[in-house]
Write a protein that holds these residues in place. Structure first.
Motif, mmCIF file in Angstrom:
data_model
loop_
_atom_site.group_PDB
_atom_site.id
_atom_site.type_symbol
_atom_site.label_atom_id
_atom_site.label_comp_id
_atom_site.label_asym_id
_atom_site.label_seq_id
_atom_site.Cartn_x
_atom_site.Cartn_y
_atom_site.Cartn_z
ATOM 1 N N TYR A 76 0.613 -1.243 -0.036
ATOM 2 C CA TYR A 76 0.052 0.044 -0.058
ATOM 3 C C TYR A 76 0.674 1.330 -0.040
ATOM 4 N N LYS A 77 1.873 1.325 0.744
ATOM 5 C CA LYS A 77 2.579 2.477 0.732
ATOM 6 C C LYS A 77 3.280 2.813 -0.607
ATOM 7 N N GLU A 78 4.066 1.675 -1.214
ATOM 8 C CA GLU A 78 4.453 1.896 -2.481
ATOM 9 C C GLU A 78 3.610 2.331 -3.331
ATOM 10 N N ALA A 79 2.590 1.761 -3.404
ATOM 11 C CA ALA A 79 1.215 2.000 -4.419
ATOM 12 C C ALA A 79 0.754 3.460 -4.138
ATOM 13 N N ALA A 80 0.640 3.871 -3.045
ATOM 14 C CA ALA A 80 0.514 5.465 -2.929
ATOM 15 C C ALA A 80 1.370 6.325 -3.581
ATOM 16 N N GLU A 81 2.897 5.884 -3.142
ATOM 17 C CA GLU A 81 3.866 6.828 -3.792
ATOM 18 C C GLU A 81 3.880 6.697 -5.152
ATOM 19 N N GLU A 119 -7.956 11.887 -9.708
ATOM 20 C CA GLU A 119 -8.079 10.688 -9.422
ATOM 21 C C GLU A 119 -6.958 9.875 -8.870
ATOM 22 N N PHE A 120 -5.815 9.973 -9.530
ATOM 23 C CA PHE A 120 -4.493 9.420 -8.925
ATOM 24 C C PHE A 120 -4.207 9.594 -7.338
ATOM 25 N N ILE A 121 -4.465 10.881 -7.228
ATOM 26 C CA ILE A 121 -4.147 11.488 -5.803
ATOM 27 C C ILE A 121 -5.268 10.927 -4.865
ATOM 28 N N TYR A 122 -6.421 10.695 -5.408
ATOM 29 C CA TYR A 122 -7.338 9.986 -4.496
ATOM 30 C C TYR A 122 -7.084 8.640 -4.184
ATOM 31 N N ASN A 149 -4.643 4.531 -0.322
ATOM 32 C CA ASN A 149 -3.650 3.597 -0.142
ATOM 33 C C ASN A 149 -2.403 4.002 1.051
ATOM 34 N N TYR A 150 -2.410 5.220 1.141
ATOM 35 C CA TYR A 150 -2.118 5.702 2.648
ATOM 36 C C TYR A 150 -2.813 5.130 3.644
ATOM 37 N N PHE A 151 -4.198 5.245 3.498
ATOM 38 C CA PHE A 151 -5.034 4.902 4.677
ATOM 39 C C PHE A 151 -4.863 3.427 4.749
ATOM 40 N N TYR A 152 -4.662 2.514 3.828
ATOM 41 C CA TYR A 152 -4.770 1.081 3.747
ATOM 42 C C TYR A 152 -3.188 1.017 4.456
ATOM 43 N N ALA A 153 -2.293 1.679 4.466
ATOM 44 C CA ALA A 153 -0.986 1.494 4.974
ATOM 45 C C ALA A 153 -0.939 2.269 6.447
ATOM 46 N N ASP A 154 -1.969 2.591 7.056
ATOM 47 C CA ASP A 154 -2.010 2.954 8.230
ATOM 48 C C ASP A 154 -0.992 4.452 8.443
ATOM 49 N N LEU A 164 -15.010 12.375 -1.559
ATOM 50 C CA LEU A 164 -14.822 10.736 -1.310
ATOM 51 C C LEU A 164 -13.460 10.712 -0.487
ATOM 52 N N SER A 165 -12.299 11.592 -0.606
ATOM 53 C CA SER A 165 -11.224 11.462 0.129
ATOM 54 C C SER A 165 -11.336 11.497 1.674
ATOM 55 N N GLU A 166 -12.381 12.329 2.079
ATOM 56 C CA GLU A 166 -12.627 12.798 3.570
ATOM 57 C C GLU A 166 -12.924 11.585 4.796
ATOM 58 N N LYS A 167 -13.357 10.520 3.993
ATOM 59 C CA LYS A 167 -13.822 9.382 4.767
ATOM 60 C C LYS A 167 -12.582 8.545 4.968
ATOM 61 N N PHE A 168 -11.246 8.846 4.247
ATOM 62 C CA PHE A 168 -10.370 8.286 4.851
ATOM 63 C C PHE A 168 -9.326 9.102 5.877
#
Length: 226
Positions: free
Chosen positions: A160-165, A182-185, A190-195, A219-223
């Motif tokens: 997840y961290k690598e995916a986010a980057e 969309e890419f930033i979203y 993925n940063y959320f999944y990576a805690d 949509l991002s605010e939920k994370f």
């Protein structure tokens, strides 16, 4: 005070050097005129080969474009096997054929990203990643899509961290790419999944600043956790 003598001396010295280089060049040509002639012919041949190469590459790129146009509707219809392999009669060539035959051209490279999408949709993540990572075309859109494709495979593999980057990299390819928000979203997700809440908050703020009208802000605010 004007010092013409010094000026004349400098000019005379310069003329002497020019005459010396001229005579040395003539000696070189006289002694090696055959080699110089062959060198000139060799240079002409190289130039001609380059002209032929670029003309051939341009022709191949046009052929790739024509083949790509025929298979695009199949691709967008979701018939990914046919999009990869073409139709049974061979009338419409598949993306795999286009990549194999015209991969050195820009349109062949664009087909590579579409081919990778097909493999990803069919669950063949190894081939998907292979073609995403090997993209080397000049299209900003497809370059960003290829990077986002790599990020998608990382996400599937729970990196997840690598995916986010990687999604962030995709968003920075060019400001002309319409999918940047969309890419930033997806990076935020993925940063959320990576805690990684620090990067979640910072990236949401970046999304708001850069794309204040984006639908992905809500949509991002939920994370975000406070």
């Amino acid at each position: 005070m004007v010092k013409p003598a010094k000026s004349y001396k400098a000019k005379k010295s310069s003329d002497t050097k020019l005459f010396y280089y001229y005579t040395e060049a003539m000696k070189f040509y006289t002694n090696y005129q055959k080699q110089v002639l062959y060198g000139a012919i060799g240079l002409i041949i190289v130039i001609l080969l380059l002209v032929v190469f670029f003309r051939n590459k341009s022709a191949k790129n046009e052929k790739a474009a024509a083949q790509l146009e025929l298979i695009t509707n199949v691709y967008y219809s979701g018939n990914y096997n046919m999009a990869i392999n073409g139709d049974s009669t061979g009338t419409i060539k598949g993306l795999q054929y286009i990549v194999d035959e015209y991969g050195s051209t820009d349109n062949g490279q664009n087909a590579k990203v579409m081919l990778a999408n097909c493999y990803e949709a069919l669950g063949d993540f190894a081939n998907a990643q292979k073609y995403y990572e090997s993209f080397s075309g000049s299209s900003e859109f497809f370059k960003a899509a290829a990077k986002a494709g790599v990020a998608s495979i990382m996400e599937i593999n729970k990196q997840y961290k690598e995916a986010a980057e990687q999604y962030i990299k995709a968003s920075k390819v060019s400001e002309n790419v319409q999918n940047n928000d969309e890419f930033i979203y997806y990076a935020i997700k993925n940063y959320f999944y990576a805690d990684d809440q620090k990067n979640v908050r910072e990236t949401i703020d970046k999304l708001k600043q850069t794309y204040p009208k984006s639908k992905y802000i809500a949509l991002s605010e939920k994370f975000r956790t406070f």
